[in-house]
Design a protein around this motif. Structure first.
Motif, mmCIF file in Angstrom:
data_model
loop_
_atom_site.group_PDB
_atom_site.id
_atom_site.type_symbol
_atom_site.label_atom_id
_atom_site.label_comp_id
_atom_site.label_asym_id
_atom_site.label_seq_id
_atom_site.Cartn_x
_atom_site.Cartn_y
_atom_site.Cartn_z
ATOM 1 N N LEU A 13 31.750 2.364 72.782
ATOM 2 C CA LEU A 13 32.362 1.189 73.401
ATOM 3 C C LEU A 13 32.139 -0.069 72.566
ATOM 4 C CD1 LEU A 13 33.694 -0.195 75.915
ATOM 5 C CD2 LEU A 13 31.406 -0.377 76.865
ATOM 6 N N PHE A 14 31.007 -0.142 71.890
ATOM 7 C CA PHE A 14 30.652 -1.339 71.134
ATOM 8 C C PHE A 14 30.899 -1.200 69.633
ATOM 9 C CE2 PHE A 14 27.425 -1.527 74.718
ATOM 10 C CZ PHE A 14 28.229 -2.330 75.505
ATOM 11 N N SER A 15 31.559 -0.150 69.216
ATOM 12 C CA SER A 15 31.727 0.114 67.788
ATOM 13 C C SER A 15 32.556 -0.948 67.070
ATOM 14 C CB SER A 15 32.341 1.496 67.574
ATOM 15 O OG SER A 15 33.650 1.534 68.114
ATOM 16 N N GLN A 16 33.399 -1.652 67.783
ATOM 17 C CA GLN A 16 34.258 -2.665 67.157
ATOM 18 C C GLN A 16 33.645 -4.065 67.156
ATOM 19 O OE1 GLN A 16 37.239 -1.752 65.660
ATOM 20 N NE2 GLN A 16 36.466 0.294 66.133
ATOM 21 N N LEU A 17 32.441 -4.205 67.689
ATOM 22 C CA LEU A 17 31.801 -5.518 67.727
ATOM 23 C C LEU A 17 31.427 -5.982 66.317
ATOM 24 C CD1 LEU A 17 29.308 -5.217 70.739
ATOM 25 C CD2 LEU A 17 31.571 -6.271 70.727
ATOM 26 N N THR A 18 31.547 -7.279 66.094
ATOM 27 C CA THR A 18 31.062 -7.848 64.836
ATOM 28 C C THR A 18 29.537 -7.827 64.872
ATOM 29 O OG1 THR A 18 30.923 -10.103 65.692
ATOM 30 C CG2 THR A 18 33.062 -9.412 64.762
ATOM 31 N N ASP A 19 28.903 -8.089 63.727
ATOM 32 C CA ASP A 19 27.436 -8.130 63.681
ATOM 33 C C ASP A 19 26.879 -9.173 64.641
ATOM 34 O OD1 ASP A 19 27.367 -6.094 61.833
ATOM 35 O OD2 ASP A 19 27.177 -7.431 60.096
ATOM 36 N N ASP A 20 27.530 -10.347 64.696
ATOM 37 C CA ASP A 20 27.067 -11.412 65.598
ATOM 38 C C ASP A 20 27.218 -10.993 67.061
ATOM 39 O OD1 ASP A 20 26.380 -13.035 63.473
ATOM 40 O OD2 ASP A 20 28.239 -14.225 63.553
ATOM 41 N N GLN A 21 28.348 -10.388 67.392
ATOM 42 C CA GLN A 21 28.571 -9.936 68.764
ATOM 43 C C GLN A 21 27.573 -8.845 69.146
ATOM 44 O OE1 GLN A 21 32.707 -8.829 68.252
ATOM 45 N NE2 GLN A 21 33.406 -10.584 69.470
ATOM 46 N N ALA A 22 27.313 -7.919 68.246
ATOM 47 C CA ALA A 22 26.360 -6.844 68.519
ATOM 48 C C ALA A 22 24.961 -7.416 68.750
ATOM 49 C CB ALA A 22 26.348 -5.843 67.368
ATOM 50 N N GLU A 23 24.598 -8.431 67.993
ATOM 51 C CA GLU A 23 23.291 -9.074 68.153
ATOM 52 C C GLU A 23 23.190 -9.746 69.525
ATOM 53 O OE1 GLU A 23 19.544 -9.719 67.138
ATOM 54 O OE2 GLU A 23 20.890 -8.938 65.605
ATOM 55 N N ILE A 24 24.256 -10.456 69.922
ATOM 56 C CA ILE A 24 24.288 -11.102 71.247
ATOM 57 C C ILE A 24 24.157 -10.042 72.333
ATOM 58 C CG2 ILE A 24 25.757 -12.356 72.882
ATOM 59 C CD1 ILE A 24 26.925 -13.838 70.388
ATOM 60 N N MET A 25 24.914 -8.955 72.186
ATOM 61 C CA MET A 25 24.880 -7.868 73.162
ATOM 62 C C MET A 25 23.483 -7.252 73.228
ATOM 63 S SD MET A 25 26.832 -6.112 75.297
ATOM 64 C CE MET A 25 28.479 -6.442 74.749
ATOM 65 N N ALA A 26 22.874 -7.020 72.074
ATOM 66 C CA ALA A 26 21.544 -6.403 72.016
ATOM 67 C C ALA A 26 20.501 -7.264 72.730
ATOM 68 C CB ALA A 26 21.132 -6.169 70.570
ATOM 69 N N VAL A 104 19.897 4.370 80.455
ATOM 70 C CA VAL A 104 21.074 3.507 80.374
ATOM 71 C C VAL A 104 20.703 2.143 79.796
ATOM 72 C CG1 VAL A 104 22.190 4.601 82.377
ATOM 73 C CG2 VAL A 104 20.844 2.545 82.708
ATOM 74 N N LEU A 105 21.713 1.482 79.261
ATOM 75 C CA LEU A 105 21.615 0.066 78.946
ATOM 76 C C LEU A 105 22.368 -0.654 80.047
ATOM 77 C CD1 LEU A 105 22.382 -0.089 75.100
ATOM 78 C CD2 LEU A 105 20.173 -0.374 76.228
ATOM 79 N N ILE A 106 21.791 -1.733 80.549
ATOM 80 C CA ILE A 106 22.426 -2.490 81.632
ATOM 81 C C ILE A 106 22.777 -3.876 81.102
ATOM 82 C CG2 ILE A 106 22.146 -3.434 83.948
ATOM 83 C CD1 ILE A 106 20.065 -1.212 84.449
ATOM 84 N N LEU A 107 24.040 -4.235 81.270
ATOM 85 C CA LEU A 107 24.537 -5.547 80.869
ATOM 86 C C LEU A 107 24.941 -6.292 82.133
ATOM 87 C CD1 LEU A 107 25.439 -7.392 78.451
ATOM 88 C CD2 LEU A 107 27.702 -6.348 78.711
ATOM 89 N N GLY A 108 24.308 -7.436 82.392
ATOM 90 C CA GLY A 108 24.597 -8.220 83.593
ATOM 91 C C GLY A 108 25.973 -8.860 83.554
ATOM 92 N N SER A 109 26.426 -9.313 84.706
ATOM 93 C CA SER A 109 27.779 -9.850 84.825
ATOM 94 C C SER A 109 27.989 -11.120 84.003
ATOM 95 C CB SER A 109 28.127 -10.115 86.289
ATOM 96 O OG SER A 109 27.224 -11.037 86.856
ATOM 97 N N ALA A 110 26.998 -11.997 83.931
ATOM 98 C CA ALA A 110 27.155 -13.228 83.154
ATOM 99 C C ALA A 110 27.345 -12.906 81.677
ATOM 100 C CB ALA A 110 25.954 -14.139 83.358
ATOM 101 N N GLU A 111 26.554 -11.960 81.185
ATOM 102 C CA GLU A 111 26.673 -11.563 79.785
ATOM 103 C C GLU A 111 27.993 -10.842 79.535
ATOM 104 O OE1 GLU A 111 24.025 -10.879 81.721
ATOM 105 O OE2 GLU A 111 22.528 -12.230 80.864
ATOM 106 N N PHE A 112 28.400 -10.002 80.491
ATOM 107 C CA PHE A 112 29.676 -9.292 80.385
ATOM 108 C C PHE A 112 30.822 -10.295 80.291
ATOM 109 C CE2 PHE A 112 33.394 -7.255 82.409
ATOM 110 C CZ PHE A 112 33.484 -6.090 81.668
#
Length: 194
Positions: A13-26, A104-112
């Motif tokens: 799902l996250f394979s298309q993220l840029t390096d910056d986006q992946a860092e924010i997500m992480a 699992v990894l959980i991503l909250g609604s604000a971050e989503f």
């Protein structure tokens, strides 16, 4: 120990993220382990999170008030759960239960929301429409599996009805018996005051 960034990079799902986006997500995700039988999400409730399966297996189930269950899907590594509720802010349409120990990894609604298009954008409007279609499909699968023909017919008629000025439900568009039979997965042999 594997970092959240490494875990994010392993998720399709996250394979298309840029390096910056992946860092924010992480930095935004939290890792959690569910034991066998534990609920990730429950039908009719909100969790306000996106769940990304790293390992294990979970079943998507819906149940009838009489306790009968139907398995809608089995989810595994790389699958995600909870996106519909995050998009349309409605309760979950099904329950997801860990079938085995599941990480699992959980991503909250604000971050989503940070990764979503603006709510007024065409992309977001289309996503909401797709989410509504998926919810209707879930309800149809549920009724086909859990209701008898009369219950399915009643559901179709209720969904076709709209309230008039006095609040009475009316079916304004004509629906043939044959179309109703096709909608509920039955032959036209059943008779409700034919």
């Amino acid at each position: 120990m594997v970092s959240n960034l490494d875990l994010i990079r392993r998720v399709p799902l996250f394979s298309q993220l840029t390096d910056d986006q992946a860092e924010i997500m992480a930095n935004a995700v939290v890792k959690r382990r569910y034991k066998r039988g534990e609920f990730l999400v429950e039908q009719g409730r909100r969790s306000n999170s996106l769940f990304i399966l790293l390992s294990g297996r979970a079943r998507v189930i819906t149940s009838h008030t009489r306790g009968r269950e139907v398995i809608l899907a089995t989810m595994g590594q790389g699958d995600y759960i909870g996106e519909m509720s995050l998009i349309d802010n409605e309760p979950h349409s099904a329950t997801v239960r860990a079938e085995v120990q599941t990480d699992v990894l959980i991503l909250g609604s604000a971050e989503f929301a940070r990764f979503m298009p603006e709510p007024t954008s065409m992309a977001f409007i289309v996503m909401r429409g797709l989410t509504q279609r998926l919810r209707r499909a879930d309800r149809n699968i549920e009724s086909l599996a859990l209701m008898d023909v009369y219950g399915r017919v009643a559901r179709v008629l209720l969904e076709a009805a709209t309230p008039d000025l006095q609040g009475q439900l009316l079916i304004r568009e004509k629906i043939s018996r044959q179309d109703i039979a096709k909608m509920v997965g039955a032959s036209r042999k059943w008779s409700v005051g034919s």
